[in-house]
Design a protein around this motif. Structure first.
Motif, PDB file in Angstrom:
ATOM      1  N   GLU A 135       0.850  -1.179   0.000  1.00 22.43           N
ATOM      2  CA  GLU A 135       0.000   0.000   0.000  1.00 22.43           C
ATOM      3  C   GLU A 135       0.887   1.230   0.000  1.00 22.43           C
ATOM      4  OE1 GLU A 135      -2.098   3.034   0.005  1.00 22.43           O
ATOM      5  OE2 GLU A 135      -3.226   1.156  -0.171  1.00 22.43           O
ATOM      6  N   GLY A 136       0.684   2.091  -1.012  1.00 25.72           N
ATOM      7  CA  GLY A 136       1.532   3.264  -1.151  1.00 25.72           C
ATOM      8  C   GLY A 136       1.484   4.210   0.034  1.00 25.72           C
ATOM      9  N   MET A 137       0.387   4.168   0.816  1.00 23.29           N
ATOM     10  CA  MET A 137       0.247   5.060   1.973  1.00 23.29           C
ATOM     11  C   MET A 137       0.543   4.355   3.291  1.00 23.29           C
ATOM     12  SD  MET A 137      -3.120   7.314   0.959  1.00 23.29           S
ATOM     13  CE  MET A 137      -3.298   8.039  -0.681  1.00 23.29           C
ATOM     14  N   SER A 138       1.236   3.217   3.231  1.00 21.35           N
ATOM     15  CA  SER A 138       1.450   2.408   4.429  1.00 21.35           C
ATOM     16  C   SER A 138       2.434   3.032   5.410  1.00 21.35           C
ATOM     17  CB  SER A 138       1.952   1.011   4.033  1.00 21.35           C
ATOM     18  OG  SER A 138       3.199   1.107   3.348  1.00 21.35           O
ATOM     19  N   GLN A 139       3.255   3.964   4.949  1.00 24.95           N
ATOM     20  CA  GLN A 139       4.223   4.643   5.819  1.00 24.95           C
ATOM     21  C   GLN A 139       3.984   6.152   5.695  1.00 24.95           C
ATOM     22  OE1 GLN A 139       8.321   2.989   5.281  1.00 24.95           O
ATOM     23  NE2 GLN A 139       7.329   1.392   4.053  1.00 24.95           N
ATOM     24  N   PRO A 140       2.902   6.656   6.290  1.00 15.77           N
ATOM     25  CA  PRO A 140       2.439   8.020   6.001  1.00 15.77           C
ATOM     26  C   PRO A 140       3.430   9.130   6.351  1.00 15.77           C
ATOM     27  CG  PRO A 140       1.196   7.053   7.820  1.00 15.77           C
ATOM     28  CD  PRO A 140       1.983   5.947   7.192  1.00 15.77           C
TER      29      PRO A 140
END
Length: 298
Positions: A135-140
């Protein structure tokens, strides 16, 4: 957050947004799709993969592990992910390269430097950078800092997202990008849960919010056998997209590129030996979207 956990940086990518792109793959994903082509992307930790064909059973990896995370049972090497600390001592010790790692901590400065190496190609082709996963937003927190640095160089930024993100996080991160490559896997929440391990209400709500904010969105449907590949599924997905107000959709036919990874990770693969889908298999499926007025392409 100047460091992030990355499992790949793929240059000259042409399938993750317009033009020639560099795709940066972040580890971590909240979904557990049964067909996932990148099972190494799911965990938010460094993972060790074992290649049985290269292993000579010297057991040096077992001896070298300071955390007792590696064992040998019935001539197979097993890595306990709960005990593994991701130090990679076993990988460097293995003389046969039978062990490899998925996931590496990288500084933003290094990632930006790699991304800028192909800036001329981005400018000539209308390309840029795509954040993916997992998920591209997994490390916000890391992602916000990375995007800030990339924007300093006027790069087109896209992100691949499952949409299964807390509302507050999604509202903060999504507008940072020029393009959202938004996965839409099923219109029925219970069927969605069966295939991915999560329900789809949060995903649909985030998709609707992004549309009403005027963000550039490309919905993408992975067409998966025995999950969402029926004509009824196509009609239901087409109705969902048109009700939201979206005008185009990309179909991603099921493939088997990730099958070998499951073997190396000692994971069961629900789609083992399932035949891949080709574009010509999905003509009627595609027509369901076209009949609804959607620009549907592969």
């Amino acid at each position: 957050m100047t460091k992030g956990l990355i499992f790949n940086i793929q240059k000259f990518s042409i399938h993750d947004g317009p033009g020639i792109r560099t795709t940066i793959f972040l580890k971590g994903c909240p979904l557990r799709c049964k067909w996932c082509a990148n099972p190494e992307s799911q965990s938010a930790n460094v993972q060790i993969l074992w290649d049985q064909k290269k292993c000579v059973q010297c057991l040096q990896c077992v001896k070298s592990c300071m955390h007792q995370a590696i064992s040998c049972r019935e001539e197979e090497i097993h890595i306990d992910e709960e005990l593994c600390q991701g130090c990679l001592n076993c990988v460097s010790t293995c003389l046969q390269s039978a062990l490899s790692n998925e996931g590496e901590t990288k500084e933003i400065e290094e990632i930006v430097r790699i991304a800028l190496q192909d800036k001329d190609f981005y400018e000539e082709s209308g390309g840029g950078i795509t954040i993916s996963g997992g998920e591209g937003m997994s490390q916000p927190d890391f992602l916000k800092e990375l995007v800030k640095e990339l924007k300093n160089h006027n790069l087109h930024l896209a992100i691949e997202t499952t949409g299964y993100i807390p509302k507050e996080t999604f509202h903060e991160l999504a507008p940072l990008f020029d393009l959202l490559l938004f996965d839409v896997k099923h219109y029925d929440t219970n069927r969605h849960f069966e295939g991915t391990g999560v329900h789809n209400e949060q995903i649909i709500n985030n998709l609707k919010w992004a549309f009403h904010q005027g963000l550039e969105i490309l919905p993408r449907i992975p067409v998966i056998p025995s999950f969402n590949n029926s004509i009824q599924d196509a009609a239901g997905l087409a109705s969902l997209l048109t009700e939201i107000g979206l005008k185009k959709v990309q179909l991603l036919p099921f493939h088997q590129f990730g099958e070998r990874k499951y073997e190396m990770m000692h994971k069961e693969y629900a789609y083992k030996n399932v035949k891949a889908l080709q574009k010509e298999d999905l003509t009627e499926y595609q027509n369901e979207f076209i009949k609804k007025g959607l620009d549907c392409f592969f």
